[in-house]
Scaffold this motif. Structure first.
Motif, PDB file in Angstrom:
ATOM      1  N   PRO A   1       0.815  -1.228   0.000  1.00 25.96           N
ATOM      2  CA  PRO A   1       0.000   0.000   0.000  1.00 25.96           C
ATOM      3  C   PRO A   1       0.845   1.274   0.000  1.00 25.96           C
ATOM      4  CG  PRO A   1      -0.969  -1.620   1.487  1.00 25.96           C
ATOM      5  CD  PRO A   1       0.348  -2.185   1.038  1.00 25.96           C
ATOM      6  N   LYS A   2       1.946   1.289   0.763  1.00 26.07           N
ATOM      7  CA  LYS A   2       2.804   2.477   0.768  1.00 26.07           C
ATOM      8  C   LYS A   2       3.461   2.684  -0.584  1.00 26.07           C
ATOM      9  CE  LYS A   2       3.809   2.827   5.701  1.00 26.07           C
ATOM     10  NZ  LYS A   2       4.860   2.869   6.749  1.00 26.07           N
ATOM     11  N   ASP A   3       3.878   1.581  -1.200  1.00 28.28           N
ATOM     12  CA  ASP A   3       4.453   1.680  -2.551  1.00 28.28           C
ATOM     13  C   ASP A   3       3.426   2.203  -3.549  1.00 28.28           C
ATOM     14  OD1 ASP A   3       6.853   0.765  -1.652  1.00 28.28           O
ATOM     15  OD2 ASP A   3       6.639  -1.271  -2.436  1.00 28.28           O
ATOM     16  N   ALA A   4       2.157   1.843  -3.349  1.00 31.86           N
ATOM     17  CA  ALA A   4       1.097   2.321  -4.250  1.00 31.86           C
ATOM     18  C   ALA A   4       0.979   3.837  -4.177  1.00 31.86           C
ATOM     19  CB  ALA A   4      -0.233   1.656  -3.893  1.00 31.86           C
ATOM     20  N   MET A   5       1.079   4.393  -2.964  1.00 30.14           N
ATOM     21  CA  MET A   5       1.025   5.855  -2.809  1.00 30.14           C
ATOM     22  C   MET A   5       2.237   6.513  -3.471  1.00 30.14           C
ATOM     23  SD  MET A   5      -1.822   6.368  -1.222  1.00 30.14           S
ATOM     24  CE  MET A   5      -2.372   5.001  -2.253  1.00 30.14           C
TER      25      MET A   5
ATOM     26  N   LEU B   1      -8.940   3.821   0.612  1.00 29.74           N
ATOM     27  CA  LEU B   1      -8.585   2.451   0.979  1.00 29.74           C
ATOM     28  C   LEU B   1      -7.678   1.845  -0.097  1.00 29.74           C
ATOM     29  CD1 LEU B   1      -9.640   0.591   3.387  1.00 29.74           C
ATOM     30  CD2 LEU B   1     -11.036  -0.538   1.648  1.00 29.74           C
ATOM     31  N   VAL B   2      -6.693   1.052   0.343  1.00 26.17           N
ATOM     32  CA  VAL B   2      -5.833   0.311  -0.592  1.00 26.17           C
ATOM     33  C   VAL B   2      -5.960  -1.171  -0.261  1.00 26.17           C
ATOM     34  CG1 VAL B   2      -3.506  -0.088  -1.456  1.00 26.17           C
ATOM     35  CG2 VAL B   2      -4.206   2.217  -0.796  1.00 26.17           C
ATOM     36  N   VAL B   3      -6.326  -1.960  -1.268  1.00 31.63           N
ATOM     37  CA  VAL B   3      -6.416  -3.413  -1.121  1.00 31.63           C
ATOM     38  C   VAL B   3      -5.230  -4.014  -1.856  1.00 31.63           C
ATOM     39  CG1 VAL B   3      -7.794  -5.483  -1.579  1.00 31.63           C
ATOM     40  CG2 VAL B   3      -8.937  -3.321  -1.004  1.00 31.63           C
TER      41      VAL B   3
ATOM     42  N   GLU C   1      -6.086   1.562   5.360  1.00 32.23           N
ATOM     43  CA  GLU C   1      -6.830   2.821   5.280  1.00 32.23           C
ATOM     44  C   GLU C   1      -5.836   3.964   5.110  1.00 32.23           C
ATOM     45  OE1 GLU C   1      -9.554   5.625   8.246  1.00 32.23           O
ATOM     46  OE2 GLU C   1      -8.542   3.835   9.001  1.00 32.23           O
ATOM     47  N   ILE C   2      -6.193   4.924   4.279  1.00 32.37           N
ATOM     48  CA  ILE C   2      -5.395   6.145   4.171  1.00 32.37           C
ATOM     49  C   ILE C   2      -5.925   7.105   5.227  1.00 32.37           C
ATOM     50  CG2 ILE C   2      -4.576   7.983   2.667  1.00 32.37           C
ATOM     51  CD1 ILE C   2      -3.748   5.115   1.850  1.00 32.37           C
TER      52      ILE C   2
ATOM     53  N   GLN D   1       3.956  13.521   5.265  1.00 33.24           N
ATOM     54  CA  GLN D   1       3.877  12.106   4.898  1.00 33.24           C
ATOM     55  C   GLN D   1       2.434  11.609   4.894  1.00 33.24           C
ATOM     56  OE1 GLN D   1       6.624  10.357   3.915  1.00 33.24           O
ATOM     57  NE2 GLN D   1       7.709  12.318   4.181  1.00 33.24           N
ATOM     58  N   ILE D   2       2.115  10.758   3.904  1.00 33.58           N
ATOM     59  CA  ILE D   2       0.802  10.110   3.868  1.00 33.58           C
ATOM     60  C   ILE D   2       0.806   8.989   4.909  1.00 33.58           C
ATOM     61  CG2 ILE D   2      -0.799   8.746   2.467  1.00 33.58           C
ATOM     62  CD1 ILE D   2       0.312  10.192   0.008  1.00 33.58           C
ATOM     63  N   VAL D   3      -0.194   8.976   5.749  1.00 39.36           N
ATOM     64  CA  VAL D   3      -0.285   7.984   6.827  1.00 39.36           C
ATOM     65  C   VAL D   3      -1.234   6.864   6.400  1.00 39.36           C
ATOM     66  CG1 VAL D   3      -0.908   7.558   9.234  1.00 39.36           C
ATOM     67  CG2 VAL D   3       0.137   9.742   8.572  1.00 39.36           C
TER      68      VAL D   3
END
Length: 462
Positions: free
Chosen positions: A377-381, A410-412, A429-430, A437-439
């Motif tokens: 999910p962090k890599d997706a952001m 949300l990232v699945v 969850e974002i 930073q995006i949490v």
């Protein structure tokens, strides 16, 4: 022996000096040693070839070994080459489907009777005719793979090597093409069905087959060892979220949570690697969209199978032979925003269309969904940030991250793991922005364990 008369020869042979004799003996010894070395090298090469042939032995069989003998294979290759030269494909296109099949069978019968001197049984002749029809009117040797519901992917590495994916495992089959010419003719047939072309000047193609399967091919000179083909088969019945639970790909709690997210219009990004099942998950999530909503889908190759009545399907278009006429995903997203959609679903974010997707998610199109290639999910952001950075739009990093955190809820994360099974590994969850930073906050996941004695990955969902 030197100095003696050879049998059948009355002329005297001059004797040789000791120096010359030693030289000849040395040369003879070198030839003997060379002969032994060559023999050993030949034996070694034979062993290597034997081990390679054993290593590449077919792991799954689709051919009838009783009928498809070496003589049969020889006759099939000859038949295929002659058919490709004799059939008038232009005239064939004007006929109805039953007439096409009858015409090909007639030509094949004539060739088998007059041009092929190979002993065949009546059953072999009938099978040859059927396969000739498949070769010219269908997809040749891979027809049986296209018809097998257990085959998810077909991978062709030249005319003598065909792999499939079954139940998450990649297996070598006993299916082969008669020659590279035969394989290329099947590729060109598939490509022509969707109005594309492939040749030396345009040696790569990405297309959608008539049944919706995703087709990719690359041919020489770019492919050094022969034509390469990858087919991601189109699933006839889409997979429901509950089936993920039955297959052990997610927990019941994950399933219930995602159903609720689909209903209450949460913006969702599905992240994963190639072949991890992103599009299948996107299809499953779309099953929870209300039937009263107006949904626009945008894809490079149409694969989504939404069952709602109010769905508008859009597909990108590559440039034509003159290099014009390309319609990109970004152009379609911009147009979709003018079509009064309730949700926009993007088959895959891979370019500057990400800017308009984020804008749509931030401007009243809640419940929009998309897939992206990333390992977590962090890599997706981070990948979304990079795609925006590579576009013509310039935003400061804090401003961009604020927009991403506001747009994506949300990232699945899905992955194909060591045992070949696809699982939901994270649901994050974002949670907003902390400083710059995006949490992300992990809600559900899968904790892997060791492999069991049956080759299955153990572990637990949390």
């Amino acid at each position: 022996m030197f100095g003696k008369k050879p049998s059948g020869n009355n002329l005297p042979v001059p004797t040789q000096s000791g120096k010359e004799l030693k030289k000849r003996q040395s040369q003879a010894l070198e030839r003997d040693v060379s002969s032994v070395n060559e023999k050993k090298l030949f034996e070694y090469t034979a062993r290597i070839s034997e081990s390679q042939s054993t290593a590449h032995k077919a792991e799954v069989s689709f051919a009838d070994s009783k009928l498809e003998t070496s003589e049969y294979t020889k006759a099939k290759k000859i038949l295929t080459d002659i058919l490709l030269d004799r059939i008038d494909f232009g005239a064939l296109r004007t006929l109805s489907e039953p007439m096409k099949r009858e015409r090909v069978r007639d030509v094949a019968s004539h060739i088998l009777s007059h041009d092929i001197q190979v002993p065949l049984t009546a059953q072999q002749v009938d099978l040859l005719k059927d396969q000739a029809v498949d070769d010219l009117l269908g997809f040749g040797p891979i027809e049986v793979l296209m018809a097998d519901p257990d085959v998810a992917d077909i991978m062709i590495n030249g005319h003598q090597q065909v792999y499939v994916e079954k139940k998450g495992k990649i297996l070598l089959t006993d299916i082969t093409f008669g020659s590279e010419k035969h394989l290329l003719s099947v590729i060109q047939k598939i490509v022509s069905l969707v109005g594309r072309r492939i040749d030396e000047s345009s040696p790569m193609v990405d297309a959608r087959m008539p049944d919706g399967s995703r087709f990719n091919a690359i041919i020489p000179p770019l492919a050094l060892d022969g034509c390469l083909v990858s087919i991601r088969k189109f699933r006839k019945q889409k997979m429901a979220l509950q089936e993920y639970v039955e297959w052990g790909s997610m927990s019941q709690q994950m399933c219930d949570f995602l159903k609720i997210c689909g209903n209450i219009r949460i913006n969702i990004i599905i992240s994963g690697g190639t072949g991890s099942g992103k599009t299948t998950m996107l299809n499953a999530l779309s099953g929870n969209i209300d039937h009263k909503e107006r949904v626009v889908t945008i894809e490079d190759a149409a694969e989504l199978q939404l069952q709602q009545p109010h769905v508008l399907r859009l597909e990108t278009r590559p440039s034509n032979m003159e290099g014009v006429g390309e319609i990109t995903a970004r152009q379609l997203v911009k147009n979709a925003l003018r079509m009064r959609p309730d949700r926009i679903i993007i088959g895959e974010i891979r370019g500057d269309e990400v800017i308009d997707v984020l804008s749509a998610m931030n401007t009243g199109h809640d419940g929009s969904m998309a897939t992206i290639h990333a390992n977590s999910p962090k890599d997706a952001m981070s990948r979304i940030e990079n795609l925006v950075g590579m576009s013509s739009v310039k935003l400061s990093l804090p401003s961009l991250r604020t927009q991403i955190a506001s747009a994506v809820h949300l990232v699945v994360q899905v992955a194909r793991q060591r045992d070949g099974r696809r699982r939901v590994t994270h649901i994050d969850e974002i949670a907003g922005i902390d400083g710059e930073q995006i949490v992300t906050r992990n809600l559900f996941g899968f904790r892997p364990g060791p492999m069991d004695s049956h080759g299955n990955l153990t572990g637990e969902f949390y």
